[in-house]
Scaffold this motif. Structure first.
Motif, mmCIF file in Angstrom:
data_model
loop_
_atom_site.group_PDB
_atom_site.id
_atom_site.type_symbol
_atom_site.label_atom_id
_atom_site.label_comp_id
_atom_site.label_asym_id
_atom_site.label_seq_id
_atom_site.Cartn_x
_atom_site.Cartn_y
_atom_site.Cartn_z
ATOM 1 N N ALA A 414 7.202 -1.367 -13.796
ATOM 2 C CA ALA A 414 8.477 -1.575 -13.107
ATOM 3 C C ALA A 414 8.794 -0.403 -12.178
ATOM 4 O O ALA A 414 9.295 -0.608 -11.057
ATOM 5 N N VAL A 415 8.535 0.824 -12.632
ATOM 6 C CA VAL A 415 8.747 1.994 -11.766
ATOM 7 C C VAL A 415 7.840 1.919 -10.544
ATOM 8 O O VAL A 415 8.265 2.148 -9.405
ATOM 9 N N PHE A 416 6.576 1.591 -10.773
ATOM 10 C CA PHE A 416 5.625 1.467 -9.658
ATOM 11 C C PHE A 416 6.104 0.431 -8.647
ATOM 12 O O PHE A 416 6.115 0.677 -7.435
ATOM 13 N N MET A 417 6.521 -0.733 -9.129
ATOM 14 C CA MET A 417 6.927 -1.789 -8.208
ATOM 15 C C MET A 417 8.239 -1.449 -7.511
ATOM 16 O O MET A 417 8.438 -1.801 -6.338
ATOM 17 N N THR A 418 9.130 -0.743 -8.200
ATOM 18 C CA THR A 418 10.349 -0.276 -7.535
ATOM 19 C C THR A 418 10.009 0.680 -6.398
ATOM 20 O O THR A 418 10.587 0.597 -5.295
ATOM 21 N N MET A 419 9.058 1.582 -6.657
ATOM 22 C CA MET A 419 8.617 2.487 -5.593
ATOM 23 C C MET A 419 8.049 1.703 -4.409
ATOM 24 O O MET A 419 8.295 2.043 -3.250
ATOM 25 N N GLN A 420 7.306 0.638 -4.712
ATOM 26 C CA GLN A 420 6.726 -0.158 -3.635
ATOM 27 C C GLN A 420 7.802 -0.876 -2.828
ATOM 28 O O GLN A 420 7.764 -0.874 -1.590
ATOM 29 N N TYR A 421 8.775 -1.473 -3.511
ATOM 30 C CA TYR A 421 9.860 -2.159 -2.803
ATOM 31 C C TYR A 421 10.628 -1.184 -1.920
ATOM 32 O O TYR A 421 10.956 -1.495 -0.772
ATOM 33 N N ARG A 422 10.939 -0.020 -2.461
ATOM 34 C CA ARG A 422 11.693 0.962 -1.672
ATOM 35 C C ARG A 422 10.871 1.494 -0.508
ATOM 36 O O ARG A 422 11.410 1.740 0.583
ATOM 37 N N HIS A 423 9.578 1.652 -0.718
ATOM 38 C CA HIS A 423 8.717 2.098 0.383
ATOM 39 C C HIS A 423 8.709 1.062 1.495
ATOM 40 O O HIS A 423 8.770 1.401 2.683
ATOM 41 N N ASP A 424 8.632 -0.207 1.117
ATOM 42 C CA ASP A 424 8.611 -1.261 2.129
ATOM 43 C C ASP A 424 9.917 -1.304 2.917
ATOM 44 O O ASP A 424 9.925 -1.629 4.108
ATOM 45 N N ILE A 425 11.020 -0.959 2.267
ATOM 46 C CA ILE A 425 12.321 -0.991 2.931
ATOM 47 C C ILE A 425 12.563 0.280 3.738
ATOM 48 O O ILE A 425 12.983 0.225 4.903
ATOM 49 N N GLU A 426 12.279 1.435 3.132
ATOM 50 C CA GLU A 426 12.647 2.715 3.729
ATOM 51 C C GLU A 426 11.536 3.353 4.542
ATOM 52 O O GLU A 426 11.777 4.307 5.282
ATOM 53 N N GLY A 427 10.303 2.872 4.403
ATOM 54 C CA GLY A 427 9.207 3.443 5.171
ATOM 55 C C GLY A 427 8.505 4.546 4.425
ATOM 56 O O GLY A 427 8.637 4.708 3.215
ATOM 57 N N ARG A 428 7.768 5.362 5.160
ATOM 58 C CA ARG A 428 6.868 6.356 4.570
ATOM 59 C C ARG A 428 7.584 7.320 3.636
ATOM 60 O O ARG A 428 7.039 7.743 2.619
ATOM 61 N N GLY A 429 8.822 7.681 3.928
ATOM 62 C CA GLY A 429 9.516 8.679 3.118
ATOM 63 C C GLY A 429 10.129 8.134 1.851
ATOM 64 O O GLY A 429 10.574 8.898 1.008
ATOM 65 N N GLY A 430 10.180 6.810 1.687
ATOM 66 C CA GLY A 430 10.859 6.237 0.537
ATOM 67 C C GLY A 430 9.914 5.930 -0.591
ATOM 68 O O GLY A 430 8.702 6.009 -0.482
ATOM 69 N N GLY A 431 10.495 5.555 -1.720
ATOM 70 C CA GLY A 431 9.698 5.005 -2.805
ATOM 71 C C GLY A 431 9.507 5.896 -4.003
ATOM 72 O O GLY A 431 9.072 5.425 -5.043
ATOM 73 N N GLY A 432 9.796 7.189 -3.921
ATOM 74 C CA GLY A 432 9.425 8.054 -5.023
ATOM 75 C C GLY A 432 10.531 8.457 -5.957
ATOM 76 O O GLY A 432 10.286 9.108 -6.956
ATOM 77 N N ASP A 433 11.781 8.092 -5.642
ATOM 78 C CA ASP A 433 12.901 8.686 -6.354
ATOM 79 C C ASP A 433 13.467 7.746 -7.415
ATOM 80 O O ASP A 433 14.627 7.352 -7.372
ATOM 81 N N VAL A 434 12.653 7.363 -8.371
ATOM 82 C CA VAL A 434 13.115 6.569 -9.497
ATOM 83 C C VAL A 434 12.420 7.099 -10.747
ATOM 84 O O VAL A 434 11.199 7.280 -10.762
ATOM 85 N N PHE A 435 13.198 7.397 -11.784
ATOM 86 C CA PHE A 435 12.647 7.985 -12.994
ATOM 87 C C PHE A 435 12.186 6.890 -13.952
ATOM 88 O O PHE A 435 12.827 5.842 -14.076
#
Length: 507
Positions: A414-435
């Motif tokens: 779930a953390v991995f997929m959340t990172m992927q969804y956020r990366h797709d929305i926010e671009g290269r800088g997004g996706g890493g900020d979920v614990f």
């Protein structure tokens, strides 16, 4: 006229063999590429929580060792840290594991042959035997799971190639550095590599073997010291209690995870090689017998030692612990086949043609063997967790969650997929900020505490009631008392799971 026709035929055959021999590097690369293609096409590449956690580590907090472990170094996450798209990062790490898994027999083959061309050919034959011999579970552990075996043996094998004829100090330093990496990636290498190089140096002494034994000893010492520096709080229990019962349980696990293909691939090539050598060159058998004896003896010793480990017993004697001995047995088979070719044929071109013919036969056999593993699922997350991971990720994006709490096998996909969804929305800088608040998540406790001190945190709890979820956060992230409040109605997840949405703040 007939004589001239036969003579012309022999000349054409010699010319054809010479042409094949001139293309030796191309042949080896082609065989390796075809093996890699077989694995990619037929072996399911889906990842569970352990595999996906490698990408989380690579993108969130890169550490020397796997989070909350002291045995596995994070070479894959390090080499792919520049790839910020989570799915691309995961596939890049899988590709690294595939390549290193196919190169794993290189270490063992380098102990048998001297010429680099012979070592590489034996390695390719051994890898083909691995593909033929390995069923679904061994194939998964060897190439797909978050397993350190392929990378550690590949690094040790490349080090052996560099140290065979080192070009000055730089060659020795580079080879030794690779050995250190091999022991850091998987310190369990000590149970296989050190006995092999040490016994061969004693039984068949040479400058190269003694240099290899000394450098392996020094690399193993460094590999033992580094966990005390970088993972002092996560020491693996090393207790051992050897007994016939534990050995029998491990052997039963091996039998249940293998089949007759494994037995044939382990026995038939070695038997063919031994028969050819005894038939054509019995004096050679008397001269080189210590090499196969040491290899097979260390394989048996490794299985016995592994079965006695309390860690292995705690993991229910999982088949993954048989992988090193499995690769060694296939390497013996690959070396035996190549040795038989060298005994039967004299010319270099004829030997090259025989190697190519064997490779084609083994490739076709491997294709037929692997065909049954293929399936149409192409999601990077294993099917059992994919639905939950996508549902939690959608909720996480919608509610701007800071953390996901629950069991290991559900949280990290779930953390991995959340990172992927956020990366797709926010671009290269997004996706890493979920614990992830689960097993291994405590590595980020300090960052979690800093976020919590700054204000409220939004969290999603998988299959946990609010009080249980808060307790899990306190224990995993080592926080003080927490105040909890409902964030949104509980959401249903696939397969009767639920997601509870809450807000946390310091009490």
């Amino acid at each position: 006229m007939m004589r001239s026709f036969l003579s012309a035929g022999r000349r054409r055959a010699r010319a054809a063999l010479a042409g094949l021999d001139s293309a030796r590097p191309v042949q080896g690369v082609a065989v390796f590429a075809l093996m890699l293609l077989l694995v990619v096409c037929f072996v399911p590449l889906q990842q569970n929580g352990d595999g996906l956690l490698l990408t989380v580590m690579s993108l969130q907090k890169l550490t020397v060792f796997f989070w909350e472990q002291d045995r596995f170094g994070n070479l894959g996450p390090l080499l792919t840290a520049w790839i910020r798209d989570p799915t691309a990062n995961a596939y890049a790490q899988i590709l690294l594991r595939l390549v290193c898994g196919l190169l794993a027999p290189l270490f063992f083959c380098s102990l048998v042959f001297r010429a680099p061309s012979q070592i590489w050919r034996a390695t390719l034959l051994a890898s083909l035997l691995v593909l033929i011999a390995s069923g679904r579970w061994l194939m998964q552990e060897m190439f797909v799971e978050a397993s350190p075996y392929g990378m550690s043996f590949a690094c040790a094998g490349l080090a052996a190639m560099l140290l065979r004829a080192p070009r000055g100090t730089a060659g020795v330093v580079a080879g030794f550095a690779l050995l250190v990496v091999a022991y850091v990636v998987n310190f369990g290498l000590i149970t296989m590599a050190l006995p092999l190089v040490g016994l061969l140096a004693l039984l068949l002494p040479s400058a190269h073997r003694w240099r290899l034994a000394v450098l392996h000893g020094a690399a193993a010492a460094i590999g033992q010291l580094l966990p005390a520096i970088f993972a002092a709080d996560f020491r693996t229990p090393m207790a051992a209690k050897a007994s016939f019962e534990t050995l029998l349980r491990f052997l039963v696990s091996i039998r249940e995870g293998t089949d007759w293909h494994t037995a044939v691939a382990a026995i038939l090539p070695a038997a063919i090689g031994a028969a050819v050598v005894l038939w054509r060159r019995p004096w050679l058998a008397r001269r080189v017998w210590p090499v196969p004896a040491v290899l097979l003896g260390v394989a048996a010793l490794n299985v016995t030692a592994i079965s006695a480990s309390s860690w292995v017993a705690m993991n229910n004697f999982n088949l993954r612990y048989f992988v090193p001995a499995h690769v060694l047995l296939m390497a013996v088979g690959g070396c035996a086949l190549l040795g038989a070719v060298h005994v039967l044929l004299r010319g270099r071109a004829a030997r090259g043609a025989a190697f190519l013919a064997m490779s084609v036969v083994l490739l076709l056999t491997a294709q037929n063997r692997l065909r049954g593993l293929r399936h149409g699922d192409r999601d990077i997350v294993i099917a059992a967790e994919a639905g939950i991971a996508h549902a939690v990720a959608r909720a996480s994006v919608a509610q701007s969650l800071d953390a996901i709490v629950g069991a290991h096998w559900e949280v990290w996909p779930a953390v991995f997929m959340t990172m992927q969804y956020r990366h797709d929305i926010e671009g290269r800088g997004g996706g890493g900020d979920v614990f992830g608040v689960a097993l291994h998540g405590g590595v980020r406790a300090r960052a979690f505490g800093a976020r919590l001190a700054a204000g409220r945190m939004r969290i999603g709890c998988i299959d946990l009631a609010p009080a249980d979820c808060a307790n899990s956060v306190r224990q995993t992230m080592q926080t003080g008392p927490l105040r909890i409040a409902s964030l949104a109605p509980t959401q249903p997840l696939p397969e009767n799971h639920v997601l509870t949405l809450m807000e946390l703040s310091n009490d």
